[in-house]
Every structure is written in C-alpha cells, then in structure tokens.
Scaffold this motif. Structure first.
Motif, PDB file in Angstrom:
ATOM      1  N   ASN A  53     -15.730  85.277 -69.213  1.00 47.11           N
ATOM      2  CA  ASN A  53     -16.713  86.065 -69.946  1.00 47.11           C
ATOM      3  C   ASN A  53     -16.259  87.507 -70.163  1.00 47.11           C
ATOM      4  OD1 ASN A  53     -18.528  83.919 -70.161  1.00 47.11           O
ATOM      5  ND2 ASN A  53     -19.364  84.337 -68.144  1.00 47.11           N
ATOM      6  N   ASP A  54     -14.971  87.776 -70.042  1.00 51.51           N
ATOM      7  CA  ASP A  54     -14.473  89.130 -70.192  1.00 51.51           C
ATOM      8  C   ASP A  54     -14.150  89.490 -71.638  1.00 51.51           C
ATOM      9  OD1 ASP A  54     -14.810  89.644 -67.533  1.00 51.51           O
ATOM     10  OD2 ASP A  54     -12.719  89.312 -66.989  1.00 51.51           O
ATOM     11  N   THR A  55     -14.454  88.597 -72.554  1.00 49.97           N
ATOM     12  CA  THR A  55     -14.278  88.886 -73.971  1.00 49.97           C
ATOM     13  C   THR A  55     -15.570  88.546 -74.677  1.00 49.97           C
ATOM     14  OG1 THR A  55     -13.459  86.667 -74.436  1.00 49.97           O
ATOM     15  CG2 THR A  55     -11.806  88.329 -73.893  1.00 49.97           C
ATOM     16  N   GLY A  56     -15.699  89.017 -75.879  1.00 50.81           N
ATOM     17  CA  GLY A  56     -16.885  88.687 -76.655  1.00 50.81           C
ATOM     18  C   GLY A  56     -17.923  89.785 -76.627  1.00 50.81           C
ATOM     19  N   ILE A  57     -19.067  89.463 -77.216  1.00 57.57           N
ATOM     20  CA  ILE A  57     -20.148  90.429 -77.369  1.00 57.57           C
ATOM     21  C   ILE A  57     -20.686  90.893 -76.026  1.00 57.57           C
ATOM     22  CG2 ILE A  57     -22.547  90.633 -78.160  1.00 57.57           C
ATOM     23  CD1 ILE A  57     -20.336  91.028 -80.282  1.00 57.57           C
ATOM     24  N   GLY A  58     -20.870  89.980 -75.105  1.00 57.66           N
ATOM     25  CA  GLY A  58     -21.393  90.351 -73.786  1.00 57.66           C
ATOM     26  C   GLY A  58     -20.518  91.382 -73.103  1.00 57.66           C
ATOM     27  N   ALA A  59     -19.208  91.157 -73.145  1.00 60.17           N
ATOM     28  CA  ALA A  59     -18.269  92.094 -72.522  1.00 60.17           C
ATOM     29  C   ALA A  59     -18.281  93.442 -73.237  1.00 60.17           C
ATOM     30  CB  ALA A  59     -16.864  91.503 -72.523  1.00 60.17           C
ATOM     31  N   LEU A  60     -18.393  93.416 -74.569  1.00 66.02           N
ATOM     32  CA  LEU A  60     -18.464  94.665 -75.343  1.00 66.02           C
ATOM     33  C   LEU A  60     -19.702  95.466 -74.956  1.00 66.02           C
ATOM     34  CD1 LEU A  60     -17.663  96.536 -77.752  1.00 66.02           C
ATOM     35  CD2 LEU A  60     -19.097  95.055 -79.169  1.00 66.02           C
ATOM     36  N   LEU A  61     -20.844  94.787 -74.881  1.00 61.40           N
ATOM     37  CA  LEU A  61     -22.080  95.477 -74.528  1.00 61.40           C
ATOM     38  C   LEU A  61     -22.030  96.011 -73.096  1.00 61.40           C
ATOM     39  CD1 LEU A  61     -24.584  93.020 -76.237  1.00 61.40           C
ATOM     40  CD2 LEU A  61     -24.051  95.353 -76.964  1.00 61.40           C
ATOM     41  N   ARG A  62     -21.523  95.198 -72.161  1.00 63.71           N
ATOM     42  CA  ARG A  62     -21.423  95.632 -70.767  1.00 63.71           C
ATOM     43  C   ARG A  62     -20.497  96.841 -70.651  1.00 63.71           C
ATOM     44  NH1 ARG A  62     -18.295  92.063 -68.561  1.00 63.71           N
ATOM     45  NH2 ARG A  62     -19.849  90.421 -68.604  1.00 63.71           N
ATOM     46  N   ALA A  63     -19.327  96.787 -71.303  1.00 58.62           N
ATOM     47  CA  ALA A  63     -18.372  97.892 -71.235  1.00 58.62           C
ATOM     48  C   ALA A  63     -18.961  99.162 -71.845  1.00 58.62           C
ATOM     49  CB  ALA A  63     -17.075  97.510 -71.945  1.00 58.62           C
ATOM     50  N   SER A  64     -19.675  99.022 -72.965  1.00 62.05           N
ATOM     51  CA  SER A  64     -20.294 100.183 -73.599  1.00 62.05           C
ATOM     52  C   SER A  64     -21.357 100.795 -72.697  1.00 62.05           C
ATOM     53  CB  SER A  64     -20.924  99.780 -74.938  1.00 62.05           C
ATOM     54  OG  SER A  64     -19.937  99.308 -75.818  1.00 62.05           O
ATOM     55  N   ARG A  65     -22.153  99.943 -72.064  1.00 67.54           N
ATOM     56  CA  ARG A  65     -23.196 100.427 -71.151  1.00 67.54           C
ATOM     57  C   ARG A  65     -22.578 101.138 -69.963  1.00 67.54           C
ATOM     58  NH1 ARG A  65     -24.852  98.369 -66.519  1.00 67.54           N
ATOM     59  NH2 ARG A  65     -23.993  96.311 -66.909  1.00 67.54           N
ATOM     60  N   MET A  66     -21.534 100.549 -69.400  1.00 66.01           N
ATOM     61  CA  MET A  66     -20.905 101.152 -68.223  1.00 66.01           C
ATOM     62  C   MET A  66     -20.214 102.467 -68.588  1.00 66.01           C
ATOM     63  SD  MET A  66     -19.574  97.708 -66.363  1.00 66.01           S
ATOM     64  CE  MET A  66     -19.369  98.345 -64.700  1.00 66.01           C
ATOM     65  N   ARG A  67     -19.671 102.533 -69.800  1.00 64.60           N
ATOM     66  CA  ARG A  67     -18.993 103.757 -70.246  1.00 64.60           C
ATOM     67  C   ARG A  67     -19.964 104.933 -70.290  1.00 64.60           C
ATOM     68  NH1 ARG A  67     -17.889 102.492 -75.271  1.00 64.60           N
ATOM     69  NH2 ARG A  67     -19.456 103.874 -76.133  1.00 64.60           N
ATOM     70  N   ILE A  68     -21.212 104.672 -70.713  1.00 64.90           N
ATOM     71  CA  ILE A  68     -22.178 105.773 -70.771  1.00 64.90           C
ATOM     72  C   ILE A  68     -22.971 105.905 -69.475  1.00 64.90           C
ATOM     73  CG2 ILE A  68     -22.346 105.742 -73.281  1.00 64.90           C
ATOM     74  CD1 ILE A  68     -24.962 104.232 -73.045  1.00 64.90           C
ATOM     75  N   GLY A  69     -22.726 105.002 -68.527  1.00 66.29           N
ATOM     76  CA  GLY A  69     -23.297 105.123 -67.193  1.00 66.29           C
ATOM     77  C   GLY A  69     -24.769 104.766 -67.067  1.00 66.29           C
TER      78      GLY A  69
END
Length: 102
Positions: A10-26
């Motif tokens: 699950n490290d690719t795809g929309i879920g990973a994009l959303l999770r990474a974006s959320r974590m980037r902004i904390g």
C-alpha cells in the motif's frame, strides 16, 4: 493512539499520496476526520487502500475530494486517480441477469 503505516503493498497509489501529504504538513488523521466530519475509519481505509471498507463509490469520491482539498492537493486529479484505483481494485461490477420472457 499511534498510527500505523500501511504495508509495502500500500505504499503507492492515492492512499499513500494522501498519507504522505498529511504527514508532510504534520496533521493528525483524527483531527482531519473531525474537521471534515468524515469518520476516522473511512479516512484510515482510504490511506491504506482498503476501498472495500468504504460505504460506496459516491460517498468515497466525496471523502477523497474533501480530504485532498483539505491537504491542498488538486481534488479533481486525486479523484480521477482514485476512481481508476477503485475500479481496478477489488471492487467488481455486479453482473445483472434478467429472465427472458417465455
């Protein structure tokens, strides 16, 4: 409560994009769920690519769009990619068979 990262599948795809974006902004997923009034389990399922746990495609599309917009992403593009994943994944279309008149 600690959030778990999805497995490597699950490290690719929309879920990973959303999770990474959320974590980037904390931001915390519970806080976002409260702000957007979307149940936490649904946002968590989206991040982990477990689309079969969502209440249905029309609702899921709205959840993904709202979540992407909240994170400052292009909601329309994220929804387009989500639909591709949703339809290509475990979601199968129901084949209807109608009886033929005698």
């Amino acid at each position: 409560m600690a959030e778990t990262l999805g497995d490597s599948a699950n490290d690719t795809g929309i879920g990973a994009l959303l999770r990474a974006s959320r974590m980037r902004i904390g931001e915390d997923l519970h806080d976002i769920a409260s702000m957007l009034r979307i149940r936490y389990p649904y946002l968590n399922a989206i991040e982990e690519g477990r689309f079969d746990e969502l209440p249905g495609q029309p609702y899921a599309v709205g959840f993904v769009r709202a979540y992407a917009d909240h994170l400052g992403l292009d909601g329309e593009e994220v929804v387009r990619r989500f639909k591709e994943e949703y339809e290509g994944g475990s979601q199968t279309k129901t084949e209807l068979s109608f009886p033929t008149p005698v």
